[in-house]
Design a protein around this motif. Structure first.
Motif, PDB file in Angstrom:
ATOM      1  N   GLN A 105      -3.967  -6.401  10.083  1.00  0.00           N
ATOM      2  CA  GLN A 105      -5.151  -5.726   9.560  1.00  0.00           C
ATOM      3  C   GLN A 105      -5.029  -4.206   9.618  1.00  0.00           C
ATOM      4  N   ASP A 106      -4.218  -3.727  10.564  1.00  0.00           N
ATOM      5  CA  ASP A 106      -4.066  -2.287  10.715  1.00  0.00           C
ATOM      6  C   ASP A 106      -3.067  -1.686   9.724  1.00  0.00           C
ATOM      7  N   GLN A 107      -2.229  -2.551   9.137  1.00  0.00           N
ATOM      8  CA  GLN A 107      -1.201  -2.044   8.221  1.00  0.00           C
ATOM      9  C   GLN A 107      -1.794  -1.729   6.849  1.00  0.00           C
ATOM     10  N   PRO A 108      -1.253  -0.701   6.177  1.00  0.00           N
ATOM     11  CA  PRO A 108      -1.708  -0.473   4.805  1.00  0.00           C
ATOM     12  C   PRO A 108      -1.218  -1.621   3.918  1.00  0.00           C
ATOM     13  N   THR A 109      -2.060  -2.078   3.014  1.00  0.00           N
ATOM     14  CA  THR A 109      -1.628  -3.166   2.116  1.00  0.00           C
ATOM     15  C   THR A 109      -0.763  -2.585   1.020  1.00  0.00           C
ATOM     16  N   SER A 110       0.210  -3.358   0.594  1.00  0.00           N
ATOM     17  CA  SER A 110       0.967  -2.951  -0.582  1.00  0.00           C
ATOM     18  C   SER A 110       0.451  -3.775  -1.761  1.00  0.00           C
ATOM     19  N   MET A 111       0.918  -3.412  -2.938  1.00  0.00           N
ATOM     20  CA  MET A 111       0.441  -4.011  -4.187  1.00  0.00           C
ATOM     21  C   MET A 111       0.236  -5.523  -4.156  1.00  0.00           C
ATOM     22  N   ILE A 112       1.176  -6.227  -3.541  1.00  0.00           N
ATOM     23  CA  ILE A 112       1.145  -7.689  -3.570  1.00  0.00           C
ATOM     24  C   ILE A 112      -0.098  -8.253  -2.884  1.00  0.00           C
ATOM     25  N   GLY A 113      -0.716  -7.462  -1.988  1.00  0.00           N
ATOM     26  CA  GLY A 113      -1.911  -7.934  -1.287  1.00  0.00           C
ATOM     27  C   GLY A 113      -3.201  -7.296  -1.789  1.00  0.00           C
ATOM     28  N   MET A 114      -3.138  -6.598  -2.915  1.00  0.00           N
ATOM     29  CA  MET A 114      -4.347  -5.944  -3.438  1.00  0.00           C
ATOM     30  C   MET A 114      -5.007  -6.792  -4.518  1.00  0.00           C
ATOM     31  N   ASP A 115      -6.270  -6.493  -4.793  1.00  0.00           N
ATOM     32  CA  ASP A 115      -7.015  -7.206  -5.832  1.00  0.00           C
ATOM     33  C   ASP A 115      -7.568  -6.225  -6.865  1.00  0.00           C
ATOM     34  N   GLY A 116      -7.939  -6.772  -7.997  1.00  0.00           N
ATOM     35  CA  GLY A 116      -8.751  -6.084  -9.000  1.00  0.00           C
ATOM     36  C   GLY A 116      -8.261  -4.706  -9.392  1.00  0.00           C
ATOM     37  N   ALA A 117      -9.200  -3.754  -9.404  1.00  0.00           N
ATOM     38  CA  ALA A 117      -8.899  -2.402  -9.904  1.00  0.00           C
ATOM     39  C   ALA A 117      -7.868  -1.694  -9.027  1.00  0.00           C
ATOM     40  N   GLU A 118      -7.934  -1.946  -7.704  1.00  0.00           N
ATOM     41  CA  GLU A 118      -6.984  -1.300  -6.797  1.00  0.00           C
ATOM     42  C   GLU A 118      -5.564  -1.772  -7.113  1.00  0.00           C
ATOM     43  N   HIS A 119      -5.433  -3.082  -7.337  1.00  0.00           N
ATOM     44  CA  HIS A 119      -4.123  -3.627  -7.686  1.00  0.00           C
ATOM     45  C   HIS A 119      -3.644  -3.073  -9.021  1.00  0.00           C
ATOM     46  N   ALA A 120      -4.535  -3.058 -10.013  1.00  0.00           N
ATOM     47  CA  ALA A 120      -4.156  -2.589 -11.353  1.00  0.00           C
ATOM     48  C   ALA A 120      -3.631  -1.164 -11.287  1.00  0.00           C
ATOM     49  N   GLN A 121      -4.295  -0.334 -10.492  1.00  0.00           N
ATOM     50  CA  GLN A 121      -3.885   1.067 -10.389  1.00  0.00           C
ATOM     51  C   GLN A 121      -2.482   1.186  -9.768  1.00  0.00           C
ATOM     52  N   ALA A 122      -2.261   0.443  -8.684  1.00  0.00           N
ATOM     53  CA  ALA A 122      -0.959   0.502  -8.018  1.00  0.00           C
ATOM     54  C   ALA A 122       0.137  -0.048  -8.932  1.00  0.00           C
ATOM     55  N   ARG A 123      -0.159  -1.134  -9.600  1.00  0.00           N
ATOM     56  CA  ARG A 123       0.833  -1.772 -10.466  1.00  0.00           C
ATOM     57  C   ARG A 123       1.157  -0.876 -11.663  1.00  0.00           C
ATOM     58  N   ARG A 124       0.111  -0.295 -12.249  1.00  0.00           N
ATOM     59  CA  ARG A 124       0.323   0.562 -13.426  1.00  0.00           C
ATOM     60  C   ARG A 124       1.160   1.786 -13.093  1.00  0.00           C
ATOM     61  N   ALA A 125       1.023   2.268 -11.859  1.00  0.00           N
ATOM     62  CA  ALA A 125       1.802   3.446 -11.463  1.00  0.00           C
ATOM     63  C   ALA A 125       3.299   3.115 -11.413  1.00  0.00           C
ATOM     64  N   LEU A 126       3.630   1.832 -11.219  1.00  0.00           N
ATOM     65  CA  LEU A 126       5.023   1.438 -11.003  1.00  0.00           C
ATOM     66  C   LEU A 126       5.649   0.720 -12.204  1.00  0.00           C
ATOM     67  N   MET A 127       4.804   0.160 -13.043  1.00  0.00           N
ATOM     68  CA  MET A 127       5.239  -0.693 -14.150  1.00  0.00           C
ATOM     69  C   MET A 127       6.335  -0.092 -15.027  1.00  0.00           C
ATOM     70  N   GLY A 128       6.200   1.198 -15.300  1.00  0.00           N
ATOM     71  CA  GLY A 128       7.154   1.854 -16.199  1.00  0.00           C
ATOM     72  C   GLY A 128       8.585   1.826 -15.665  1.00  0.00           C
ATOM     73  N   GLU A 129       8.729   1.607 -14.358  1.00  0.00           N
ATOM     74  CA  GLU A 129      10.064   1.565 -13.758  1.00  0.00           C
ATOM     75  C   GLU A 129      10.776   0.251 -14.031  1.00  0.00           C
ATOM     76  N   PHE A 130      10.039  -0.751 -14.516  1.00  0.00           N
ATOM     77  CA  PHE A 130      10.624  -2.083 -14.677  1.00  0.00           C
ATOM     78  C   PHE A 130      10.609  -2.576 -16.120  1.00  0.00           C
ATOM     79  N   THR A 131      10.491  -1.647 -17.065  1.00  0.00           N
ATOM     80  CA  THR A 131      10.472  -2.087 -18.460  1.00  0.00           C
ATOM     81  C   THR A 131      11.805  -2.733 -18.829  1.00  0.00           C
ATOM     82  N   VAL A 132      11.751  -3.574 -19.850  1.00  0.00           N
ATOM     83  CA  VAL A 132      12.954  -4.246 -20.314  1.00  0.00           C
ATOM     84  C   VAL A 132      14.023  -3.201 -20.670  1.00  0.00           C
ATOM     85  N   ARG A 133      13.594  -2.095 -21.287  1.00  0.00           N
ATOM     86  CA  ARG A 133      14.558  -1.065 -21.703  1.00  0.00           C
ATOM     87  C   ARG A 133      15.211  -0.389 -20.499  1.00  0.00           C
ATOM     88  N   ARG A 134      14.393  -0.025 -19.518  1.00  0.00           N
ATOM     89  CA  ARG A 134      14.948   0.642 -18.336  1.00  0.00           C
ATOM     90  C   ARG A 134      15.897  -0.282 -17.572  1.00  0.00           C
TER      91      ARG A 134
END
Ligand code: HEM
Ligand code: SF4
Lengths: 424, 68
Positions: A105-134
C-alpha cells in the motif's frame, strides 16, 4: 462498451444457471498447477461447462470468481467496473499478511495497477514508444543480440546448453537495455541482476536486495539522461515530462522497473516454452523452417496455447455487477483466466491441439481491454526472431532430457521452464 | 462499409496496424490513424478482423447503403 446489462452479458447464454452455493463447482485451491506444458487443469473445463464462472478458493485462503470462458473473460477485462488496483482488499493472490499488505500500500502504483483516467494518462504518455513502426526499428539490433547468443552457444565444444541461461533470459534482458537506453558498459551489471530477480528460486531477501540495487541504478541512469539525453525511451520520456511540467523521478523509476519486470520473465518463458512446443511437434517445426512467413502465425498459436500469464489478469469489482444470473458483489475478487479462455472450445476448435497454422489472434495471452500488453508488438518480434534464427542456425537442436525431467515452474504466476537442457 | 476510430479510447496496442497496415497506421504518440475509412476487398475483410481484435473498443464498423 463498459456497461453490460444482465440480459445481454456476452459469453453467457440466457438459459445458463449459476447452480447452487454461488456456483461452487470444485473444492480445489487456485491457482492450480499445470501438470505439464501440454495440459490445462481439468477444473477449467468443469467451470466452463458449468457457467462459465464459479466461486473458487484461493491458496491465500480467500475466495474469488474464476472466469473460464473466452467471451465473458474479454467482456470483464473491457468493463471498467472492475479495478486493477492491487492495493484493494480482496485483490486475488495478493498476500493477506498485514505487513506485506502495508508495504504494497505504501508503494507508488505503476500503470498496470491503475484504473480509468489515471491509467489512460500514464499509458498515453508511454504508448508512442511501442508503436509498430518504432518496434520495427529495433529489429536489426534484436537480430544482432540473438545472433551473438547463438554464436556463443555454437562456440562451446560440448554441443549442449541450458537454453534458459544461454538464450531465453539474456535476450529479453538486453532488448530492454536497448529500449531503455542502458549503456553497453552497464549491460553486465544489469543482466547479472535482472536474471536472478525474476527467478523464483532466488531467495526473497536476495530478490529484495537486487530490486533495490536496480532501482538505485535506474534512478542514477535517469539522472544521467536528464543532463545528457540520448536517443532512447528514457531520454524521450524525460523530455516529454519536462515539457509538460510533469517530471517525477520516482514514477519514472517505477515505470522503468515495470517495463523490466513485465517484459523480461514473460518473453523469456515464451522463448523456452515455444522451443519445447516446436521440438515436440517436429512436422510442424519443419514447416516453419522451410517458410519463415509461417513464423508469425506460429508465434500466435504458441502464445495462445501456453497462455503463460494465466492469472495476471485479475480484478476487483468496484460495484455490484450482474453477469448472466450471477451477481458479482462490490469488493469481490475476479480472476479472468487467460489459459481457460484460450482453450475455450466454442472459440478455438480443438483447443488442446497445437496447430501452428491456426494463426488465431483473438487469444488473450496479452490480456484484453485497456491494459492489454503495451509490449506485445515487441514480444511478438522477439519471439519470431528467436525461433527463426535458432532453428535456422542450429537445425539439429533437440531436447537433452525427457520432457518429464524438465523442471517446469509450478509455483510461478508466469508459467515457464526453470532450466531447459538442449543439445545439437 | 465504413470504419470509425475513437482516438480518445485507443490504447495504442497496435493490433490494427498489425492486421492491415494499408488501412491502419499509428501517429507518433501511438494513437490509431485511419489511412482509409472505406477499405475494399481483402482489406475490408481484414479491417473487420481488426475491429474484432481491438482491445479497447476504439474501432467500429458502420454498414452503409449499397454494401454487399
Ligand atoms: C510474451 C511476452 C509477454 C506476455 C505473455 C505479456 C502479457 C501481458 C498481459 C497478460 C498483460 C495484461 C495485464 C492485465 O490486464 O492486468 C500485460 C501488460 C503489460 N505488459 Fe506485457 N507481456 C509480454 C511482454 C511484454 C514486454 C516485452 C513488455 C515491455 C517491454 C511488456 C510490458 C507490459 C506492460 C507495461 C503492461 C501493463 C500495461 C497497462 O497496464 O496498460 N510486456 N502483459
Ligand atoms: S487495435 Fe484498437 S487500441 Fe490498438 S491501436 Fe488499433 S485502434 Fe488503438
Amino acid at each position: 462498451m463498459t456497461e453490460t446489462a444482465s440480459t445481454t452479458t456476452p459469453g453467457i447464454s440466457s438459459t445458463t444457471t449459476s447452480g447452487p452455493a454461488s456456483g461452487e463447482v470444485t473444492d480445489a485451491e487456485f491457482p492450480l498447477e499445470r501438470g505439464c506444458p501440454f495440459s490445462t487443469p481439468t477444473e477449467y473445463e468443469q467451470i466452463r461447462e458449468h457457467s462459465p464462472l464459479a466461486k473458487v478458493r484461493l491458496t491465500t485462503g480467500r475466495e474469488a470468481w474464476w472466469i473460464a470462458g473466452h467471451e465473458l473473460g474479454r467482456a470483464v477485462l473491457a468493463d471498467r467496473r472492475f479495478s486493477s488496483d492491487r492495493r484493494r482488499d480482496n485483490f486475488p493472490f495478493v498476500s493477506t499478511d498485514p505487513e506485506t499488505r502495508k508495504q504494497l500500500q505504501d508503494q507508488p502504483t505503476s500503470m498496470i495497477g491503475m484504473d480509468g483516467a489515471e491509467h489512460a494518462q500514464a499509458r498515453r504518455a508511454l504508448m508512442g514508444e511501442f508503436t509498430v513502426r518504432r518496434m520495427a526499428g529495433l529489429r536489426p539490433r534484436i537480430q544482432q543480440i540473438v545472433d551473438q547468443h547463438i554464436d556463443e552457444m555454437l562456440s562451446s565444444d560440448q554441443r549442449t546448453a541450458d537454453l534458459v541461461e544461454a538464450l531465453s533470459l539474456p535476450v529479453p534482458s538486453l532488448v530492454i537495455c536497448e529500449l531503455l537506453g542502458v549503456p553497453y558498459a552497464d549491460h553486465d551489471f544489469f543482466q547479472a541482476r535482472s536474471g536472478p530477480l525474476i527467478r523464483h528460486t532466488t531467495p526473497t531477501e536476495v530478490r529484495l536486495r537486487i530490486q533495490k540495487e536496480l532501482n538505485t541504478y535506474l534512478g542514477a541512469l535517469i539522472d544521467r539522461k536528464v543532463t545528457d539525453p540520448t536517443d532512447d525511451l528514457l531520454s524521450r520520456q524525460i523530455a516529454k515530462h519536462h515539457a509538460a511540467g510533469t517530471f517525477d523521478r520516482t514514477s519514472l523509476v517505477s515505470m522503468a522497473f515495470l517495463l523490466l519486470i513485465a517484459g523480461h520473465e514473460t518473453t523469456a518463458n515464451m522463448i523456452s516454452l515455444g522451443v519445447v512446443g516446436l521440438l515436440q511437434h517436429p512436422d510442424q517445426l519443419a514447416m516453419i523452417k522451410e517458410d519463415p512467413e509461417k513464423t508469425p502465425p506460429a508465434v500466435e498459436e504458441l502464445l495462445r496455447y501456453f497462455t503463460i500469464a494465466d492469472t495476471v489478469t485479475a480484478r476487483v469489482a468496484t460495484e455490484d455487477v450482474q453477469l448472466g444470473d450471477t451477481t458479482i458483489n462490490a469488493g469481490d475478487g475476479v480472476v479472468i483466466s487467460g489459459l481457460a479462455a484460450d482453450h475455450d472450445p466454442t472459440v478455438f476448435t480443438d483447443p488442446d491441439r497445437l496447430d501452428l497454422e491456426r494463426g488465431a489472434r483473438h487469444h488473450v495471452a496479452f490480456g484484453f481491454g485497456p491494459h492489454q500488453c503495451i509490449g506485445q508488438t515487441l514480444a511478438r518480434m522477439e519471439l519470431q526472431i528467436v525461433f527463426d534464427t535458432l532453428f535456422r542456425r542450429i537445425p539439429t537442436l533437440r531436447l537433452a532430457a525427457p520432457l518429464d525431467d524438465i523442471p517446469f515452474k509450478s509455483d510461478a504466476f508466469v508459467y515457464g521452464a526453470e532450466r531447459l537442457p538442449v543439445a545439437w | 462499409m465504413r470504419i470509425e476510430a475513437d482516438t480518445d479510447v485507443c490504447i495504442g496496442a497496435g493490433q490494427c496496424v498489425l492486421t492491415d497496415p494499408t488501412v491502419f497506421d499509428q501517429h507518433d504518440d501511438g494513437i490509431v490513424m485511419l489511412i482509409t475509412k472505406h477499405p475494399e476487398g481483402g482489406a475490408a475483410h481484414r479491417a473487420r478482423e481488426a475491429v474484432e481484435l481491438c482491445p479497447s473498443g476504439a474501432l467500429s464498423l458502420i454498414e452503409e447503403p449499397g454494401d454487399s
